[in-house]
Design a protein around this motif. Structure first.
Motif, PDB file in Angstrom:
ATOM      1  N   ARG A 273      41.324  45.563  41.726  1.00 11.61           N
ATOM      2  CA  ARG A 273      42.420  45.074  42.568  1.00 11.61           C
ATOM      3  C   ARG A 273      41.939  44.871  44.012  1.00 11.61           C
ATOM      4  O   ARG A 273      42.271  43.877  44.663  1.00 11.61           O
ATOM      5  CB  ARG A 273      43.582  46.071  42.548  1.00 11.61           C
ATOM      6  CG  ARG A 273      44.417  46.042  41.270  1.00 11.61           C
ATOM      7  CD  ARG A 273      45.513  47.097  41.364  1.00 11.61           C
ATOM      8  NE  ARG A 273      46.342  47.137  40.194  1.00 11.61           N
ATOM      9  CZ  ARG A 273      47.489  46.466  40.053  1.00 11.61           C
ATOM     10  NH1 ARG A 273      47.892  45.678  41.037  1.00 11.61           N
ATOM     11  NH2 ARG A 273      48.206  46.576  38.948  1.00 11.61           N
TER      12      ARG A 273
ATOM     13  N   VAL B  83      49.860  41.361  40.377  1.00 16.34           N
ATOM     14  CA  VAL B  83      49.329  41.596  39.037  1.00 16.34           C
ATOM     15  C   VAL B  83      50.455  42.130  38.169  1.00 16.34           C
ATOM     16  O   VAL B  83      51.119  43.114  38.529  1.00 16.34           O
ATOM     17  CB  VAL B  83      48.158  42.594  39.071  1.00 16.34           C
ATOM     18  CG1 VAL B  83      47.657  42.865  37.655  1.00 16.34           C
ATOM     19  CG2 VAL B  83      47.026  42.064  39.943  1.00 16.34           C
TER      20      VAL B  83
ATOM     21  N   VAL C 285      48.149  37.325  36.667  1.00 18.06           N
ATOM     22  CA  VAL C 285      47.604  37.484  38.018  1.00 18.06           C
ATOM     23  C   VAL C 285      47.926  36.234  38.842  1.00 18.06           C
ATOM     24  O   VAL C 285      47.630  35.115  38.429  1.00 18.06           O
ATOM     25  CB  VAL C 285      46.082  37.705  37.978  1.00 18.06           C
ATOM     26  CG1 VAL C 285      45.526  37.827  39.391  1.00 18.06           C
ATOM     27  CG2 VAL C 285      45.749  38.930  37.147  1.00 18.06           C
TER      28      VAL C 285
END
Length: 727
Positions: A33, A47, A64
């Motif tokens: 991330r 996400v 995403v």
């Protein structure tokens, strides 16, 4: 044991009763991330879900999204992204064994007015700074939505008047372009990725190109052994030249490191216009390939910060070792054009005298100054731009153009060009050229056309000439001299061989033709040699019907010509020589000639207002012309005698005997005698005859203008004209 078992049960119960604990993100997921966030350059990242598989050391992210087109220039979405073995590499770089993505889209809303207001101001003619980017504030409405809301608010105000409508139309037409790009792909794979930390932003107020080059420098640190995208589609909307949909089956690169890509390319490219009325219906490419791309070298040539003291070193830097395209086909409405292969080797950029990027940005910062003094802008930018790039070799094969029904075809078997840059071209060669038109029943063939040692003239010299001409009635002598000496394009060698033309009028052929230049003063050649051999053409193609009739009457159906000449000029002394001017016609004869003029130095240009007067001081030094008979003289007398129903030999003798009467117009017995004998000797025994001009001293053109042309004997005396035969 009991304690451990009890703790296990407690943790299991806690996980069951507290899902957030069970779904707690692992360090690997957090790392991925963080990488996505840093790689997004400040764009928002969302996400949907993430998982980590310890067995494969793989983090999988789903749904995403990066960026939002309402607020950002670009928006990216992946259905799924999987990162195998994510980790930190030395230098705080992110690394992974492999990154895979599926079903992804990239949307770009390129609104010049919204994202680059300085550039929009330049396009509209306003004077504003280009080197600062001021993106809109967060959550600002897109332009289109703002317009919609404004229109809704005004819906009740009644219809706009005609002037208001015209104003709106003018406003719409003057708006900067808004183009949408939509890219989609099925799969993405990157193997052995190393992604360094992005650089920090530059202080505000710095030129935009500094930020671009800083990020480009950072990108040189990205590494990957292999990357590929499959089943890609790119669609444009809003392009002024027409929107297209382009598809690629595969795009790949291999060996990305230290600013280099060792191998890259795309396969199965197809581009079609969205407008069905477009004359171009489709473009297809089987494959493209790049070997040895070096973006680090490109930055060295382009980044103004790499120019020591603001001055370029002029060194060439290879940015592509090889670039090629296989089977390019353009399909038009009623025609196709194709190239089997085109390849370029050693494409390079060089640091120019001054950095081009900086010159352009600084110039566009004040458009009014460009409008006020366009010569300064062009003379500053253009010479540097033309010196920016070059290529060692370009080669193409199987170039073809065909119209519907094959009514017209053009083909070039191969093309080669080497040493191509802003100064000139080393050589340019076309081989096996054919063209055919069914409608005209005509075919043309050429086995070779080559041009060598092509020297481009100085743009600065031509610009100075234009500027000088704009400032007065005529350009200055200095500007004219510089433009003539250094502004023209010259060809050191031109060769053409085996030309053939077949048409209903007959066949025309040429074995060879060559032009050689030399003794250069700048790009101005002071010597030239021209030759051609065996130009064959039917007599019927000549435009003069009387000449055609006479030649065919003498038995000539085809002319076969060869010839050549040499021209030399001494720019300092002003001597101009035309030497060995030769024209030979098979079974007819040969003409050869020489001329010598003086008084034509380059210094004539020093005073433009006096050029015409000084040209009259140029003088004829000498000249001669010789005809060597190859059989046409006898045939001409025979043909004329036949028309008069006379014997050929007697007619020729009678003509020779009548010369004294024919030369009476000279009104000078001595001159008549001077010409009578050699001419009569040639008529009786036609081998060769020479006319010479050999004045005691050079005769200025001004003096020749004073000679009374009604009395040719005056001109003959001044020029000391002589005639000899059979010598």
């Amino acid at each position: 044991m009991r304690t451990s078992a009890s703790l296990g049960v407690a943790f299991a119960f806690a996980a069951f009763t507290c899902p957030s604990l069970a779904q707690a993100e692992t360090p690997r997921e957090t790392l991925v991330r963080q990488w996505l966030t840093s790689a997004s350059f400040g764009l928002p990242v969302t996400v949907g879900a993430s998982t980590f598989d310890p067995a494969t050391q793989t983090v999988v992210l789903s749904d995403v999204s990066i960026g939002d087109l309402e607020d950002d220039l670009v928006a990216v979405h992946f259905d799924e992204v999987s990162v195998e073995d994510p980790r930190m590499a030395p230098g705080e770089a992110f690394a992974a064994h492999a990154v895979r993505a599926s079903n992804y889209t990239v949307d770009i809303h390129f609104d010049v007015g919204k994202w680059f207001p300085g550039l929009a101001a330049v396009e509209s003619g306003a004077s504003k700074e280009l080197d600062k980017v001021t993106p809109p504030a967060s959550k600002q409405k897109p332009v289109k939505k703002m317009q919609e809301s404004q229109n809704a608010d005004k819906a009740d105000d009644g219809e706009a008047t005609a002037p208001e409508t015209d104003a709106k139309v003018a406003e719409e037409s003057s708006k900067p372009p808004v183009v949408d790009y939509a890219l989609s792909g099925e799969t993405l794979l990157i193997e052995r990725l190393v992604f360094p930390q992005p650089p920090k932003n530059l202080p505000s107020g710095r030129p935009i190109y500094e930020s671009i080059f800083r990020y480009a420098e950072w990108m040189n640190g990205i590494r990957a052994d292999w990357a590929e995208m499959n089943s890609i589609q790119v669609e444009t909307t809003g392009m002024k030249e027409g929107d297209t949909i382009t598809t690629y089956s595969l795009s790949y690169l291999s060996g990305m490191h230290d600013g280099r890509v060792e191998r890259a390319g795309v396969n199965s490219v197809e581009q079609k216009p969205k407008d069905e009325t477009s004359p171009l219906k489709a473009m297809t490419i089987d494959s493209t390939y790049v070997i040895g791309a070096d973006f680090g070298k490109a930055l060295e040539a382009l980044d103004p910060a790499k120019y020591v003291g603001g001055v370029g070193d002029g060194k060439a830097r290879t940015v592509y070792s090889q670039y090629g395209i296989n089977n390019l086909v353009l399909t038009f409405d009623g025609a196709t054009a194709s190239i089997g292969n085109i390849e370029a080797n050693n494409i390079y950029l060089r640091q120019t005298e001054r950095p081009v990027v900086k010159l352009i940005v600084e110039a566009l910062a004040d458009p009014k100054q460009i409008e006020a003094d366009p010569f300064s802008f062009i003379s500053n930018v253009l010479p540097n731009y033309t010196q920016l790039m070059g290529v060692d070799l370009i080669r193409a094969s199987k170039l073809e153009v065909k119209t519907a029904g094959d009514s017209f075809e053009l083909a070039v078997n191969s093309f080669d060009g080497n040493d191509i840059n802003g100064n000139g071209i080393g050589a340019f060669t076309l081989r096996d050229i054919t063209a055919a038109s069914k409608d005209a029943s005509t075919k043309v063939g050429l086995s070779l056309l080559t041009l060598q040692d092509i020297r481009f003239g100085s743009l600065a010299a031509l610009m100075e000439l234009g500027k000088s001409a704009s400032e007065g009635d005529q350009p200055s002598g200095k500007a004219m001299r510089e433009a003539i000496v250094n502004g023209g394009t010259s060809f050191g060698f031109v060769e053409l061989s085996t030309l053939s033309v077949e048409s209903p009028l007959g066949s025309v052929g040429l074995d060879s033709m060559a032009l050689t230049s030399g003794s250069y003063l700048g790009t101005l050649a002071q010597r030239g040699d021209f030759t051609f051999t065996s130009l064959s053409l039917p007599v019927a193609l000549l435009s003069d019907e009387a000449v055609v009739s006479e030649l065919t009457g003498m038995g000539y159906e085809t002319l076969d010509l060869s010839g050549g000449l040499t021209v030399s000029w001494d720019a300092d002394k002003g001597d101009l020589h035309l030497e060995d001017l030769t024209l030979k016609a098979a079974d007819m004869g040969v003409i050869s000639s020489d001329f010598h003029l003086s008084g034509l130095p380059l210094s004539l240009l020093e005073k433009p207002a006096e050029i015409e007067a000084r040209m009259k001081d140029a003088a004829l030094v000498s000249a001669s012309i010789t005809y060597g008979n190859g059989g046409i003289v006898e045939k001409a007398f025979e043909a004329q005698a036949k028309k008069l129903d006379q014997d050929g030999d007697k007619f020729r003798e009678n003509t020779a005997s009548a010369l004294p009467l024919m030369l009476n117009f000279l009104e000078d017995p001595k001159l008549q005698a001077k010409f009578e004998k050699p001419i009569s000797d040639f008529i009786r025994d036609p081998k060769s005859i020479t006319l010479s001009v050999a004045p005691e001293k050079p005769v200025p053109f001004a003096e020749l203008e004073k000679v009374n042309t009604d009395k040719p004997n005056d001109l003959i005396r001044v020029l000391n004209v002589g005639v000899t035969a059979n010598e």
